[in-house]
Design an enzyme around this catalytic site. Structure first.
Site, short mmCIF file in Angstrom:
data_model
loop_
_atom_site.label_atom_id
_atom_site.label_comp_id
_atom_site.label_asym_id
_atom_site.label_seq_id
_atom_site.Cartn_x
_atom_site.Cartn_y
_atom_site.Cartn_z
N GLU A 130 13.25 17.12 21.21
CA GLU A 130 12.83 18.41 20.68
C GLU A 130 13.21 18.56 19.23
O GLU A 130 14.22 18.04 18.76
CB GLU A 130 13.44 19.53 21.51
CG GLU A 130 12.90 19.46 22.93
CD GLU A 130 13.35 20.59 23.82
OE1 GLU A 130 12.85 20.66 24.94
OE2 GLU A 130 14.19 21.40 23.40
N CYS A 137 14.85 21.76 12.17
CA CYS A 137 16.09 21.44 12.88
C CYS A 137 15.80 20.18 13.70
O CYS A 137 15.05 20.24 14.67
CB CYS A 137 16.48 22.62 13.77
SG CYS A 137 17.93 22.30 14.78
N CYS A 168 22.61 13.66 24.56
CA CYS A 168 23.86 13.62 23.80
C CYS A 168 24.99 13.24 24.75
O CYS A 168 24.99 13.62 25.92
CB CYS A 168 24.16 14.99 23.19
SG CYS A 168 25.57 15.00 22.08
N CYS A 206 29.57 18.96 25.27
CA CYS A 206 30.19 20.25 24.97
C CYS A 206 29.74 21.24 26.05
O CYS A 206 28.58 21.26 26.43
CB CYS A 206 29.76 20.74 23.59
SG CYS A 206 30.23 19.59 22.28
N CYS A 239 26.65 23.68 25.62
CA CYS A 239 25.43 23.12 25.02
C CYS A 239 24.52 22.52 26.10
O CYS A 239 24.95 21.71 26.91
CB CYS A 239 25.80 22.06 24.00
SG CYS A 239 24.37 21.21 23.29
N SER A 254 25.34 18.15 10.93
CA SER A 254 26.34 18.88 11.73
C SER A 254 26.98 17.93 12.74
O SER A 254 26.29 17.21 13.45
CB SER A 254 25.64 20.03 12.45
OG SER A 254 26.53 20.70 13.32
N LEU A 309 33.77 23.47 14.74
CA LEU A 309 35.19 23.64 15.06
C LEU A 309 35.34 24.41 16.38
O LEU A 309 36.01 23.97 17.30
CB LEU A 309 35.85 24.39 13.90
CG LEU A 309 37.32 24.16 13.63
CD1 LEU A 309 37.66 22.69 13.58
CD2 LEU A 309 37.69 24.83 12.31
N CYS A 326 19.85 27.56 18.94
CA CYS A 326 20.94 26.59 18.90
C CYS A 326 21.48 26.29 20.29
O CYS A 326 21.84 27.20 21.02
CB CYS A 326 22.08 27.20 18.11
SG CYS A 326 22.39 26.37 16.61
#
Ligand code: SAH
Length: 353
Positions: free
Chosen positions: A93, A106, A113, A117, A120, A190, A220, A338
């Site tokens: 995407e 973006c 991934c 996280c 996410c 990022s 962070l 996001c």
């Protein structure tokens, strides 16, 4: 072809027994005109095109290397999410985010991934593979095509961890600048942080790009190691102090400020004492902090932060640290905000595992 520089395309044309200016024509048609297949590059001699089309490069149906658009969803605010298919049938995407005077692409650096996280969506499916240079550049062209406007900014904030695909990301940045005419300063990479990669990123960027002017954004998300590990399992292997030391090292090598991203999760890390702790943690570190209110994903029970909590957090940080902004959620209704990217989309589209 996509991802190759003008001189590489000229050399390639020569290798093929053609004049170097054929490489220049190809360059113009791939990057400026957005040709999707060699067949469409009608400026090249037909016999040559035919010969090339009869012998496509290994693993690719076409010489140019564009991905195919499978699906497009457009949110009410104009944010446009594209589902693209690579030549080997993986889907990824990419999002075009229009705002006053700018269009941000973006882009994804990997399919899936491995960082996992907790907040996410991409992390839920694991990693399929890293993207090649042409598959990254293709995303910017795809946004240009879909929105009929050249992206002014590119952020590597789609699927994947850019530092686990560093060489392709740097090569794509080179291409975006040299071949598509973008400025490095309009590009942001990022990262959630991968041990021992930031100083080398700085060195490789200087070596590959001549200078490192893109913005490095570091996710962070917590003011201390304990909370950070809770949200980001991989942080276990990377103490927050070591991450900050590596950021300082990056700044020393590149001369560029970094920015910090901080996701706000209702009740979890969005309280005034978290803002105070964050300000203490990054005291003296010239940096911009970008607060990102959590965008809900299906798999988790995290809460969106209350608007008053976001504002209080912002104020405290601004008073004690300085440069801080709150990222507006864009494309929420198209699942394009996001952290919401994943290889699941509308009916009729099957994700290839
Ligand atoms: N792997 C890189 C880049 C991809 S994510 C990184 O972690 O930085 C880009 C940003 O979106 C990161 O700051 C990430 O933490 C954030 N993000 C992920 N999921 C989110 C969600 N559900 N809501 C808001 N931001 C999210």
């Amino acid at each position: 072809m996509l991802g190759r520089s003008l001189s590489e395309l000229e050399a390639w044309a020569e290798q093929q027994g053609e004049k170097p200016f054929r490489g220049r024509q190809l360059h113009d048609w791939i990057y400026a005109k957005g040709a999707r297949s060699l067949d469409a590059v009608t400026v090249l001699p037909k016999a040559w095109r035919q010969r090339l089309l009869n012998s496509p490069p290994a693993g690719s149906p076409d010489w140019i290397g564009r991905s195919q658009e499978l699906h497009r969803s457009i949110a009410r605010d104009g944010t446009t999410k594209l589902l693209l298919a690579t030549a080997d049938g993986l889907s990824l995407e990419t999002v075009g985010i229009p705002a006053k005077g700018r269009l941000t692409a973006c882009v994804s650096s990997q399919v899936g991934c491995s960082m996992a996280c907790r907040f996410c969506a991409t992390g839920k499916g694991g990693l399929q593979r890293s993207l090649a240079v042409h598959e990254i550049v293709d995303q910017v062209l795809a946004v240009r095509e879909a929105m009929d406007e050249r992206p002014s900014h590119v952020v590597f904030m789609g699927m994947g961890e850019p530092l686990l695909n560093r060489d392709a990301v740097l090569a794509a940045i080179r291409c975006l600048c040299a071949d598509l005419g973008m400025a490095q300063r309009q590009i942001t990479v990022s990262t959630v942080g991968v041990p021992r990669t930031l100083p080398t990123l700085a060195e490789r960027a200087l070596a590959e790009l001549g200078r490192a002017q893109f913005t490095l954004a570091v996710s962070l998300h917590a003011p201390d190691q304990r909370l950070r590990e809770e949200l980001i399992p991989t942080a276990h292997a990377y103490p927050i102090e070591a991450l900050l030391d590596d950021c300082r090292c990056y700044v020393a090598i590149t001369g560029r400020r970094v920015s910090f991203e901080y996701i706000l999760l209702g009740g979890l890390n969005d309280q005034p004492h978290h803002a105070e702790a964050l300000a203490r943690l990054i005291r003296g570190f010239q940096s911009h902090v970008n607060l990102i209110p959590y965008n809900p994903i299906e798999e988790e029970e995290f809460q969106r932060p209350a608007p008053a909590a976001v504002e209080a957090f912002r104020r405290i940080l601004e008073a004690r640290h300085g440069a801080v902004s709150v990222r507006a959620s864009r494309g929420l209704d198209a699942d394009a905000a996001c952290g919401q990217l994943r290889r699941r989309l509308s009916p009729g589209i099957t994700a290839h595992a």
